[in-house]
Design a protein around this motif. Structure first.
Motif, mmCIF file in Angstrom:
data_model
loop_
_atom_site.group_PDB
_atom_site.id
_atom_site.type_symbol
_atom_site.label_atom_id
_atom_site.label_comp_id
_atom_site.label_asym_id
_atom_site.label_seq_id
_atom_site.Cartn_x
_atom_site.Cartn_y
_atom_site.Cartn_z
ATOM 1 N N PHE A 293 -0.394 1.297 5.237
ATOM 2 C CA PHE A 293 0.440 1.256 6.442
ATOM 3 C C PHE A 293 0.028 0.105 7.360
ATOM 4 N N GLU A 294 -1.282 -0.082 7.530
ATOM 5 C CA GLU A 294 -1.749 -1.169 8.398
ATOM 6 C C GLU A 294 -1.313 -2.523 7.849
ATOM 7 N N LEU A 340 7.193 0.486 4.991
ATOM 8 C CA LEU A 340 6.265 1.599 4.769
ATOM 9 C C LEU A 340 6.594 2.335 3.477
ATOM 10 N N HIS A 341 7.882 2.527 3.212
ATOM 11 C CA HIS A 341 8.265 3.141 1.931
ATOM 12 C C HIS A 341 7.838 2.257 0.765
ATOM 13 N N ASP A 342 8.009 0.952 0.918
ATOM 14 C CA ASP A 342 7.676 0.024 -0.174
ATOM 15 C C ASP A 342 6.194 0.083 -0.531
ATOM 16 N N ALA A 359 6.937 9.297 1.624
ATOM 17 C CA ALA A 359 6.887 9.636 3.047
ATOM 18 C C ALA A 359 8.281 9.951 3.555
ATOM 19 N N SER A 360 8.343 10.883 4.474
ATOM 20 C CA SER A 360 9.574 11.170 5.215
ATOM 21 C C SER A 360 9.379 10.634 6.627
ATOM 22 N N GLY A 393 10.925 10.345 0.389
ATOM 23 C CA GLY A 393 11.141 8.920 0.603
ATOM 24 C C GLY A 393 12.355 8.586 1.442
ATOM 25 N N ARG A 394 12.706 9.417 2.396
ATOM 26 C CA ARG A 394 13.902 9.182 3.219
ATOM 27 C C ARG A 394 13.515 8.794 4.648
#
Length: 669
Positions: A293-294, A340-342, A359-360, A393-394
């Motif tokens: 994420f960072e 972030l999803h990637d 992640a949602s 993943g939405r």
């Protein structure tokens, strides 16, 4: 030296002369001893005085250091006190940069005569020297004091010209350390020679120790403050620090309150990973996700130019929050969410396995409708739960429509809790018949209804999804199980012996209910307390239960079947149908979903029904067709060999009295 105090008489003999000489020598020895003793006493008194003066100096520095938390103020006071004590002209403090690569003057100094020393003060207030260069650089390199006896002789001293202009002659510099780490250097200059270096070394070393303790306390406080405001595992800001930054960012919004977004992120599948591999694996996954994420946030800010400021925080469990303020455009948060999803697409290695954690993400933007930042946080949270409900993943961005829907859902959940407390639910029973000429009544399916105090009787489709989403389905399901078994026991009790095979009761079991660790024990307890025959109880589970944990599903089904309880696979063919489930899981019955029965005139649906019947026959499973709404549907199913059926054409759901009256009608016929 001649001593006239003992003149010899004229008639003195040589022996007399020897005696007198001996007395004279003794007297001289006594005089020397007295002078030496006086010198020793004087030196001792002088050393005692100097020691007392030095101790007084150190005591003043120590007292000030103990009373102050400001390292700069303590350093400033110590420099002045040492210069006055030693009679030196100038003192300067230099901080050691992180990593110890260079020394940087910090504009903390003392000058006995600032006017005369002005040029030297100016070059000493702000300068940077690398490790090994200049007086501070040599101390930094060697980690011990350095001396200059004559500045004029030291061409390497980079402030030499200004020092000579100020008539400075000698200098020394000392490290200040905290543990093994050098944190600062103090340097002193004098227009006179620096003598008695042992005394100087002792005094300044002890003073430096007291000053260093201020940094120790400063670091300890900083560490405590950091721990209070940061997550211990990931090092990210925690909920407390996030709240502070959210409030500060909201207060600095422009008049239209735009430019801020909050993203709430919940990891998908984290609990399953934590349960399967253990908490250590879950912790390692959280650390890995934090790093990803960072990196995504850094990439986002670099690619977006004016992307504003981002704060990534972990607020508990597997939940993260990103505060974005100073956003240049209203779609910025969606672009970051995509990144972030990637970064989560690549699997993470956990105990030699590769696992994926999606992640949602819920997003809420600031605007004139918000009076405080907590409202934005709540709406982002609602959006996240909406995203989670749509699958892994939405990303969902909050809208007014979503807010209305969420508030309605929360109101429904509140009413459901009241319904459980006030026992507002009732059971209806839909008969299940053997298809064929005599159409025998075989049993019932227990169907829940909500007797709402103001809206009347409510069908399960209007409230069960909300009960499942909130987890209340576990309490409702337990009530249905006990109520249905109790009702069936009452029916069996009033049936005369020898009246034929007693009817069974079919009870739907929600996945959350089935996955409770104590589910099998709950079944056993209800059977014992109600006295209903186990072989008259059929539990219906959906294919989704098998998907979640096939091994546990098989274990539970085998355990309850050993007691005689039958099991049915509900809504077969609509979910995750796989022959492996039927091979490995001990079901007794397949229930054909009503959607196939409703479209049985369509060749494709008819072929699916035929395939289900053939499959059930080969596996020795009985089949119940649901949703038979017409005579033609019933006739077609009979022709295809379906054994049992239920639906409005055969019998509508009835309350207990009316439904169980069908047993009496069957016996009378």
């Amino acid at each position: 030296m001649k001593h006239e105090a003992f003149p010899l008489p004229l008639d003195a003999t040589p022996a007399d002369a020897q005696t007198v000489e001996k007395l004279r020598r003794l007297l001289e020895q006594e005089r020397r001893a007295r002078r030496d003793a006086e010198a020793i006493a004087e030196r001792g008194l002088r050393e005692l005085y100097e020691s007392q003066v030095r101790l007084a100096l150190l005591q003043r520095i120590t007292d000030f250091a103990n009373q102050s938390n400001d390292f700069g103020a303590v350093l400033d006071m110590a420099l002045k006190e040492i210069c006055v004590h030693m009679g030196w002209d100038f003192a300067n403090a230099i901080r050691v940069a992180e990593g110890g690569r260079e020394a940087v003057a910090c504009n903390t100094w003392y000058a006995a005569d600032p006017k005369r020393l002005f040029p030297f003060v100016e070059v000493s207030r702000e300068f940077t020297v690398p490790r090994g260069e200049g007086l501070p650089g040599r101390v930094l390199r060697d980690d011990h004091p350095h001396w200059i006896d004559d500045i004029a002789d030291e061409a390497w001293f980079h402030r030499r010209r200004e020092a000579l202009q100020a008539k400075l002659l000698s200098a020394c510099a000392f490290p200040i350390s905290v543990g093994e780490e050098m944190v600062a250097i103090i340097e002193f200059f004098s227009s006179k020679p620096m003598v008695d270096k042992d005394n100087i070394l002792l005094t300044i070393t002890q003073a430096g120790t007291q000053v260093g303790r201020v940094i120790e306390r400063e670091r300890a406080r900083a560490a405590l403050l950091h721990d209070a405001l940061h997550d211990a595992m990931t090092g990210l800001p925690n909920r407390v620090l996030l709240d502070e930054r959210c409030r500060a960012a909201f207060q600095h919004l422009p008049a239209d309150r735009t430019g801020l977004a909050i993203m709430v992120i919940d990891l998908d599948g984290f609990k399953a990973i934590n349960d399967k591999y253990g908490h250590h694996a879950g912790d390692a996954l959280l650390v890995d996700v934090t790093g990803r994420f960072e990196a995504a946030i850094v990439a986002f800010q670099q690619s977006s130019g004016r992307a504003g400021h981002a704060t990534l925080a972990r607020v508990g469990g597997d939940e993260f929050v990103v505060l974005l303020d100073g956003l240049p455009d209203p779609e910025a948060a969606e672009r970051l969410a995509a990144l972030l999803h990637d970064v989560l697409r690549a699997p993470t290695q956990v105990d030699n396995d590769l696992v994926n954690a999606g992640a949602s993400i819920g997003i809420a933007y600031s605007g004139p409708v918000y009076d405080d930042v907590e409202q934005i946080r709540r709406d982002a949270d609602l959006a996240m739960y909406e995203a989670k409900g749509e699958g892994s993943g939405r990303t969902v961005t909050f809208t007014d429509a979503l807010g209305t829907e969420a508030r309605n859902r929360m109101a429904l959940e509140r009413e459901l809790r009241e319904a459980i407390r006030d026992k507002q639910f009732v059971l209806f029973y839909q008969p299940i018949f053997a298809l064929g000429g005599d159409r025998r009544l075989m049993g019932y399916e227990a169907l829940i209804r909500w007797q709402h105090p103001t809206r009347g009787l409510i069908d399960p489709g209007a409230f069960l999804p909300a009960a499942e989403e909130s987890g209340l389905i576990v309490f409702i399901g337990d009530w249905v199980l006990r109520q249905a078994c109790t009702a069936l026991a009452r029916l069996h009790a009033r049936m005369p012996k020898g009246s034929g095979e007693p009817p069974f009761i079919s009870i739907n079991i929600a996945p959350q209910q089935f996955l409770q660790p104590s589910f099998a024990q709950q079944i056993q307890r209800v059977l014992a307390e109600t006295g209903v025959p186990p072989d008259c109880v059929r539990l219906e589970v959906t294919e989704g239960v098998a998907i979640i944990d096939a091994d546990r599903t098989r274990q539970v089904l085998e355990e309850i079947r050993d007691w005689g309880v039958r099991t049915s696979l509900d809504d077969f063919g609509t979910g995750y149908s796989s022959l492996s489930y039927l091979q490995n899981l001990p079901f007794d019955t397949l229930k054909i979903d009503r959607s196939f029965v409703a479209s049985i005139d369509d060749p494709k649906s008819r072929n699916i029904v035929r395939a289900i019947l053939d499959l059930a026959g080969s596996l020795n499973l009985s089949v119940v067709a649901e949703g038979i709404e017409s005579q033609d549907q019933g006739r077609t199913l009979i022709e295809m060999g379906c054994e049992y059926g239920q639906g409005f054409h055969l019998g509508v759901p009835l309350d207990e009295k009316a439904a169980f009256a069908l047993v009496d009608e069957r016996r009378a016929a």
